[in-house]
Design a protein around this motif. Structure first.
Motif, PDB file in Angstrom:
ATOM      1  N   UNK A   1      -9.315 -52.297   7.115  1.00  0.00           N
ATOM      2  CA  UNK A   1      -8.250 -52.982   6.379  1.00  0.00           C
ATOM      3  C   UNK A   1      -8.195 -54.457   6.749  1.00  0.00           C
ATOM      4  N   UNK A   2      -8.400 -54.756   8.025  1.00  0.00           N
ATOM      5  CA  UNK A   2      -8.347 -56.141   8.489  1.00  0.00           C
ATOM      6  C   UNK A   2      -9.565 -56.950   8.065  1.00  0.00           C
ATOM      7  N   UNK A   3     -10.733 -56.304   8.035  1.00  0.00           N
ATOM      8  CA  UNK A   3     -11.963 -57.016   7.672  1.00  0.00           C
ATOM      9  C   UNK A   3     -12.108 -57.236   6.168  1.00  0.00           C
ATOM     10  N   UNK A   4     -11.478 -56.387   5.370  1.00  0.00           N
ATOM     11  CA  UNK A   4     -11.659 -56.434   3.911  1.00  0.00           C
ATOM     12  C   UNK A   4     -11.404 -57.816   3.304  1.00  0.00           C
ATOM     13  N   UNK A   5     -10.331 -58.547   3.708  1.00  0.00           N
ATOM     14  CA  UNK A   5     -10.071 -59.852   3.063  1.00  0.00           C
ATOM     15  C   UNK A   5     -10.957 -60.986   3.576  1.00  0.00           C
TER      16      UNK A   5
ATOM     17  N   UNK B   1     -11.920 -68.793   3.406  1.00  0.00           N
ATOM     18  CA  UNK B   1     -12.862 -69.888   3.623  1.00  0.00           C
ATOM     19  C   UNK B   1     -13.253 -69.974   5.099  1.00  0.00           C
ATOM     20  N   UNK B   2     -12.260 -69.876   5.977  1.00  0.00           N
ATOM     21  CA  UNK B   2     -12.479 -69.875   7.416  1.00  0.00           C
ATOM     22  C   UNK B   2     -11.750 -68.678   8.022  1.00  0.00           C
ATOM     23  N   UNK B   3     -12.445 -67.942   8.867  1.00  0.00           N
ATOM     24  CA  UNK B   3     -11.827 -66.821   9.581  1.00  0.00           C
ATOM     25  C   UNK B   3     -11.695 -67.225  11.049  1.00  0.00           C
TER      26      UNK B   3
ATOM     27  N   UNK C   1      -7.476 -62.811  14.218  1.00  0.00           N
ATOM     28  CA  UNK C   1      -7.729 -61.543  13.527  1.00  0.00           C
ATOM     29  C   UNK C   1      -7.875 -60.389  14.516  1.00  0.00           C
ATOM     30  N   UNK C   2      -8.545 -60.665  15.630  1.00  0.00           N
ATOM     31  CA  UNK C   2      -8.736 -59.626  16.642  1.00  0.00           C
ATOM     32  C   UNK C   2      -7.400 -59.207  17.249  1.00  0.00           C
ATOM     33  N   UNK C   3      -6.524 -60.173  17.498  1.00  0.00           N
ATOM     34  CA  UNK C   3      -5.207 -59.851  18.058  1.00  0.00           C
ATOM     35  C   UNK C   3      -4.393 -58.998  17.093  1.00  0.00           C
ATOM     36  N   UNK C   4      -4.517 -59.275  15.828  1.00  0.00           N
ATOM     37  CA  UNK C   4      -3.789 -58.488  14.827  1.00  0.00           C
ATOM     38  C   UNK C   4      -4.239 -57.025  14.876  1.00  0.00           C
TER      39      UNK C   4
ATOM     40  N   UNK D   1     -20.263 -64.297   5.051  1.00  0.00           N
ATOM     41  CA  UNK D   1     -20.794 -63.878   3.757  1.00  0.00           C
ATOM     42  C   UNK D   1     -21.001 -62.376   3.786  1.00  0.00           C
ATOM     43  N   UNK D   2     -20.710 -61.731   2.683  1.00  0.00           N
ATOM     44  CA  UNK D   2     -20.787 -60.280   2.630  1.00  0.00           C
ATOM     45  C   UNK D   2     -22.231 -59.808   2.529  1.00  0.00           C
ATOM     46  N   UNK D   3     -22.531 -58.682   3.193  1.00  0.00           N
ATOM     47  CA  UNK D   3     -23.860 -58.065   3.093  1.00  0.00           C
ATOM     48  C   UNK D   3     -23.834 -57.089   1.942  1.00  0.00           C
ATOM     49  N   UNK D   4     -24.669 -57.324   0.944  1.00  0.00           N
ATOM     50  CA  UNK D   4     -24.712 -56.437  -0.231  1.00  0.00           C
ATOM     51  C   UNK D   4     -25.359 -55.119   0.157  1.00  0.00           C
TER      52      UNK D   4
END
Length: 507
Positions: free
Chosen positions: A165-169, A174-176, A181-184, A503-506
Motif C-alpha cells: 500500500x505504501x509503495x503503490x503511489x 516526482x521525489x520519494x 516513507x519507511x517511518x510511515x 521508475x516502475x519495472x514492467x
C-alpha cells in the motif's frame, strides 16, 4: 583607595585559588582508583573539567567516521579505556569479549544507565531501567508471543499489505523521501503489533504525539515551559491518555470474557489454560499476565501503558533508519543491488508457479539468503544502536580491567563492528562477507540488537520487516538516489531523508 586595592587583590587571589583547587581536584580525580588496588582502572584521559572530551566526541559524530573518537583512544590506551563524555566519567569497552560479559550480566553487577533526559521521559516503570525477575518475566512474555506461529503468519500478511500500500503511489511521486516513507510503514506495523490499532484517528494522534515525544530523548534535562524536555513530557501525557484508553477498553473486554468463561463447563478449563497467552497483540499478553490470581505477579496499569509507548521507539528510529540505509548502500553498490533483485525476482517467480503468490514467514527469513546478508551488513555498518551504557554496582574485574563501583561503562558496538580484527575492510559495504563461516550473525562481534538478557525480543520481526520492504521494492522499482549524507549524532539518520527518483519495472 588602599581598601579597594586589597579587595581587588583578594578577589583575584580567590579566583586563582579556586582555579588551582579545581585543577588539583581534577588531576586527583583523573588518577583516583589507580594504583591503590591490585587491579588497575583502564588508562585514558578525562579531558577538561566539566566538559571532559565531549566536544571531540560530538564533533566525530558529525563526520563520516564517527568511530574515529573510539579508534584514536583505542590506539593510545588499548581496547578498554576511560574518558569523560556527556557529563559523565565512563569506561569505554571496544573489546567484544568484555562487551559480552557486560551484556550477559544478570543485574547483580551492572544495571542500565542512561542520560537524565531519557530517564525523565521513560519514567520509573521503563523496561529499560527495571532489573531482575520483573524484567526477565516481561522480556520472556513478549519474546514468546512474537515467536508464536499464529503471530508470525498474521504479521507477515499485515506487513506485506502495508508495504504494498505504501509503495503503490511511489511511481506517481516526482521525489520519494525514503526515510519518511519507511517511518510511515514501520510505525503502523509496530502499533498494530502492540495494540492492534489500524489506520484512523487513534493512529494519527499516536504518530503526531510520538514524534514530539521522541525528540526529547537526547536533550538538556531542563523541564521549564518551552524547553525540549517539557514539550516531550507533555506529548507523553497525551500518549498516556490515548494508550491508557485503549488498554482500559481492552481490559474491560477481557474482564467480560473472563466472566463468561467462569460460567463455562469445568471440562473446558484445561483448554482455556492452554489458550492463555495466545493474544492478538502485546497489550493482550500483558493484560493476561495482569489477571494472574497471584496479586504479587500482576502488572500495574501504569507499567503496561508506559512500556507500550516505550516499545514504539523501534518503529520511529531503528527499523526505518535501517530500511533507509539499506537503500543507500545498495544505491552506492549496483552489483549487490542487481544480485539482490535477481534473488527476489526468482522467489516471486517460484511463488507465482507454486502458491499463487502467497508468501510465508520462512519465504522472507529462509528463502532469501542474500537478502538476509544485505540486512546483516546494513545493520553492521549503520550502527543505529552504537552501544549501551551500564553502571557498576560494585568493583568489577573483567580481563584484568577494574571497573570501579558507581562508574559507567559504555559497551561500544560500533567499535567492534568497524574493527579490522573482526571484519576485513570494515568500512566497505560487502554482503558477501556473511557467506564466510567465520562471519555469522550469531557472533560476539555482531550485536546490532544488543545481547544477553536484554537482547531485543523483536529482532526477527525487524529482519522480517526489512526483508519484506526490500523484496517488494526491488521487484517493483528501479531508482536513482540523489546525493545525501549520513548523520550520526545525536541519532543516525540521513541529512536529506534520502531522496530518490523511481521508475516502475514492467512485468
Amino acid at each position: 583607595m588602599e581598601l579597594e586595592f586589597w579587595i581587588k587583590i583578594g578577589t583575584i587571589s580567590s579566583v586563582l585559588m579556586g582555579i588551582f583547587a579545581a585543577s588539583s581536584f581534577w588531576l586527583w580525580y583523573n588518577k583516583k582508583e589507580t594504583g591503590n588496588k591490585h587491579e588497575r582502572v583502564p588508562i585514558g584521559n578525562l579531558g577538561w573539567p566539566l566538559v571532559g572530551e565531549t566536544i571531540e566526541f560530538i564533533a566525530c559524530g558529525y563526520t563520516s567516521q564517527p568511530v574515529s573518537f573510539m579508534e584514536k583512544r583505542r590506539s593510545l590506551y588499548g581496547k578498554v579505556f576511560k574518558t569523560h563524555i556527556l557529563g559523565t566519567p565512563i569506561i569505554v569497552s571496544t573489546d567484544a569479549e568484555v562487551n559480552k560479559m557486560v551484556l550477559q550480566n544478570h543485574g547483580n553487577t551492572f544495571v542500565p544507565a542512561y542520560p537524565k533526559s531519557i530517564t525523565e521521559l521513560l519514567g520509573q516503570h521503563s523496561i529499560l531501567q527495571i532489573n531482575g525477575s520483573l524484567h526477565k518475566r516481561v522480556h520472556a512474555l513478549i519474546g514468546a508471543f512474537l515467536r508464536t506461529p499464529h503471530f508470525k503468519a498474521r504479521i507477515t500478511t499485515y506487513i506485506e499489505n502495508s508495504v504494498k500500500l505504501s509503495l503503490a503511489p511511489w511511481n506517481n511521486m516526482q521525489i520519494v523521501y525514503v526515510q519518511d516513507q519507511a517511518r510511515k510503514i514501520t510505525f503502523e506495523v509496530l502499533v498494530k503489533v502492540l495494540m492492534s490499532v489500524g489506520p484512523g484517528e487513534d493512529l494519527n494522534s499516536l504518530k503526531i504525539n510520538f514524534e514530539e515525544f521522541i525528540k526529547g530523548l537526547i536533550c538538556l534535562p531542563i523541564k521549564l515551559p518551552g524547553t525540549r524536555l517539557y514539550k516531550s513530557l507533555k506529548a507523553k501525557e497525551r500518549l498516556l491518555e490515548i494508550v491508557g484508553r485503549i488498554v482500559e477498553d481492552r481490559k474491560t473486554a477481557v474482564g467480560n470474557t473472563n466472566d463468561k468463561n467462569a460460567n463455562a463447563n469445568a471440562n473446558n478449563i484445561h483448554t482455556q489454560e492452554k489458550e492463555r497467552g495466545a493474544g492478538n497483540d502485546v497489550v493482550d499478553v500483558l493484560l493476561q499476565e495482569s489477571s494472574d490470581s497471584d496479586e504479587t505477579r500482576r502488572l500495574p496499569f501504569d507499567f503496561i501503558t508506559g512500556n507500550v509507548i516505550e516499545m514504539m521507539i523501534p518503529g520511529e528510529e531503528t527499523v526505518p533508519v535501517a530500511m533507509t540505509l539499506a537503500v543507500k548502500y545498495l544505491s552506492d553498490n549496483p552489483v549487490f543491488l542487481d544480485h539482490l533483485r535477481e534473488e527476489n525476482m526468482e522467489l516471486k517467480k517460484q511463488k507465482m508457479i507454486h502458491s499463487s503468490g502467497n508468501y510465508a514467514w520462512t519465504d522472507y527469513m529462509v528463502s532469501l539468503p542474500f537478502t538476509q546478508n544485505v540486512i546483516s551488513e546494513t545493520l553492521r555498518m549503520a550502527n543505529i544502536i552504537n552501544g549501551v551504557w551500564r553502571k557498576a554496582l560494585k568493583d568489577v574485574e573483567i580481563k584484568g580491567y577494574l571497573i570501579p563501583k558507581d562508574w559507567c561503562l559504555l559497551a561500544s558496538f560500533i567499535s567492534v563492528h568497524m574493527a579490522e580484527e573482526n571484519y576485513e575492510n570494515p568500512h566497505q559495504f560487502d554482503p558477501w562477507r556473511w557467506e564466510k563461516t567465520e562471519t555469522t550473525s550469531n557472533s560476539n562481534s555482531f550485536t546490532p540488537f544488543g545481547g544477553g538478557q536484554r537482547l531485543c525480543p523483536g529482532l526477527d520481526l525487524s529482519r522480517l520487516e526489512l526483508a519484506i520492504f526490500l523484496h517488494h521494492l526491488v521487484i517493483n522499482y528501479r531508482w536513482i538516489a540523489e546525493k545525501d549524507e549520513i548523520v550520526h549524532f545525536p541519532t543516525v539518520k540521513m541529512k536529506r531523508k534520502l531522496p530518490i527518483r523511481v521508475t516502475s519495472i514492467s512485468t
